[in-house]
Each structure stands twice: as C-alpha cells, then as structure tokens.
Design an enzyme around this catalytic site. Sequence first.
Site: not given
Ligand code: GLY
Length: 392
Positions: A116, A175, A233, A247, A251
Amino acid sequence: MNFRSSTLILALFVLGNSSYAQKDNSFNIKKQLEYCASQASQTLKVIPNDGTLPRAVLNGSKEWKFVNYKDWTSGFWPGELWYLYEATGDKKWEKEADKFSLFLTPLSVSKAGDHDLGFQVFNSFGNGYHLTKNPEYKKIILKTADTLATLFNPKVGTILSWPHNKYGGHNTIIDNMMNLELLFWASKNGGNKKLYDIAVKHAETTMKNHFRPDYSSYHVIIYDYETGKKLKGITVQGYSDDSMWARGQAWAIYGFTMVYRETKDPKFLDFANKIARVYLDRLITEDLIPYWDFNAPGIPNEPRDASAAAIVSSALIELSTYTKDKNLKNEYLAKSKKMIESLSDHYQSREVNSAFLLHSTGHKLAGSEIDCSINYADYYYLEALLRLKKLN
Ligand code: GLY
C-alpha cells in the site's frame, strides 16, 4: 494522481465537438468543489493533534475514526488536501496538506509492511510534489519506491501484496495495480530505472493471471513462491472467490489505464477497455453506483459502494482521452459524468457528517465499514471532479 496536462489539452481539442461537450452545461462542478472544501474545513476542526488522520465515519455515527500513518488509507486525507489546494489555490490547503503529508514520512525509512505504499506516499507526497516541487517530498517518494520494490518476487513477476498474510504462497491483490504509479514516477524522476521494469512486469503478470475469461477480476491470486506458478484465485473482501468485487474491478480499470499512460503500450489500453466493458455492461443500477459486489446474493437489498463508483468515474475520464473510438469515448464520458452527478446529487454526506460521501462499503464479509463514509471514496470523488473540470 493527475494525468498530464498535455493529455488534457489534447482531450479538450478532440472532445471539442463531441455531444458530451455540447451537453455539459448543467452540472455545477464549482459548487461541488466548494462543498468538498466546506466539508474538509469541518473535518479539520475535529482532527486530534496527535499525528492521526481521518479514515471513516461509520454508519449511524457522526465521528471520524482516526488512524496513524501505518494504515493503508493514510495517504488519502493529505491527498484530498492537496487536491483542494489545486482546486482553490488557497494557501490554507497547502499548509494543511504539508502538515498531514509529513506525518507519513516514517514510511520512507521503514521496512515494507505491504504493497500500500503507493496509496500512502504517492497520494500525499506525490500530489504535493506535483504542485510544489518540494525536493524533500521527492526524496521521500524515491526512497519509498525502492522500499516497495523490495516486495517484488522475480520468480512470480509480481509484488507481494500482503507479507503478513500468506495464504499458502506469494499473494498479489488486484489493488496492487494502483501502487505501480509510484514505481513509474520514481523511475522517470531520478530513481532506479529498474523500477519501471518491475512495474511493467507486475502489470503483465497480473493481466495474464488475475482475470477470468469474461475479464472480471479475482481479488487475490496465490502463486507458488519458487516456481512462480499460479495456484489459485480467491477473495478476501469480495462475496466469493468467483464473484466480481466492485472495488477490485475499479482498481483494475484505474490501474491499467494508468499503466497505459505510463508505458504507451497499446496492449494495456486494449485491456483497460475490456475490463471497463465488463464493469459497465454488468452495472444494473440506474444511478450507476454499484452494489459492493456484482454477484452479492441479496441484490437489490445489498449495500452500495460509492467508493468503487468514485474510482471508476475518475478512471473513465482518463480512459476516454486515450480511446480512439468516438462512440466509446463518448460512452465513457457520459457514464463517468452520470456517476459523478449521482454521487453529487444523492450520495453526499452534507449535514450527516463532514466526509464528502456516504454509502461506501469497506469489508462487508468482515462486517467492517459497511454503508459508511470512507476517505478513499472522497479522494477519488474529488479527483474525478477536478478531472472533469479540466476537461471542460
Ligand atoms: N485496498 C483495500 C480496499 O480496497 O479495500
């Protein structure tokens, strides 16, 4: 982060005659930016003076949950402040953005905790450097890029996302695509040139292994450490291993669009278009704000994820500037604008709390941050507003 202004000037020229540009006279971007500034001013008043940063306001509460610099979301609040400085030119925002960015400085001298670092350091110091050219910020960004690169496993061809959480192999989450921007930037701004190769290799490996035949993304891929072979996966934050977590797909769309910007390799543009296609085709909500997972079993009685919509709306604006097909370009812009309008008209927090948006979902399966306000939704919403303003 902002994509280059030359791209925007070109986009403005190309889009000058589009139906999108002709129709775009009703939505008041300035008013939304003023709203964000007013909400952020309220938030500033309640942040404790102890080095913590606002992360989320849970459903039913009015109080921010604060986190320290190690939290994966720590870069979004300073990033919002930098965007407000960009939007207004008001030095008040620069001062606050600098203060909160500096809280994250230890990340540049610590061992890599996880992938991150890009979210943390590039959204804070990266946006700050873009606007101020402060050489101290640059040093921090370059050091952090080297730290992130220590997680790269050449046998697999990706960065290890969660060193603390192994799941029986080398894990990479979708992400992680977002954090490649830090590596690209560093490689082009005085850092090690190998960072570029690492970012490209990660993107290529992810493109090959992280998607199902319909171009929907897995959340996590587990690889064999030694052979680099893909083992399976799985999901951690989505509904199931085979579902399309909203999400996660967001990403991916944003990440591959950014990788195309940085490499100009057409295979990444083609791929970004394909993964955007499955997201848009499977979006069944009239307001274009997705349920938290496209396969969540209780739809239509499932929470939405405004953060996914904010990320995708920002990504689609950029993707529209690279896409040559005029119909596709107009579709991306029209849908992005509709998402931004929906967020502005029906998802703003206003008097409920001092975040910008309501109705994001962080980690549904863990019962955490469901249908609430979260700083990354606010960050990408503000970014999308700024991108839209520049296009206009
Ligand atoms: N990167 C963590 C999320 O999208 O929750």
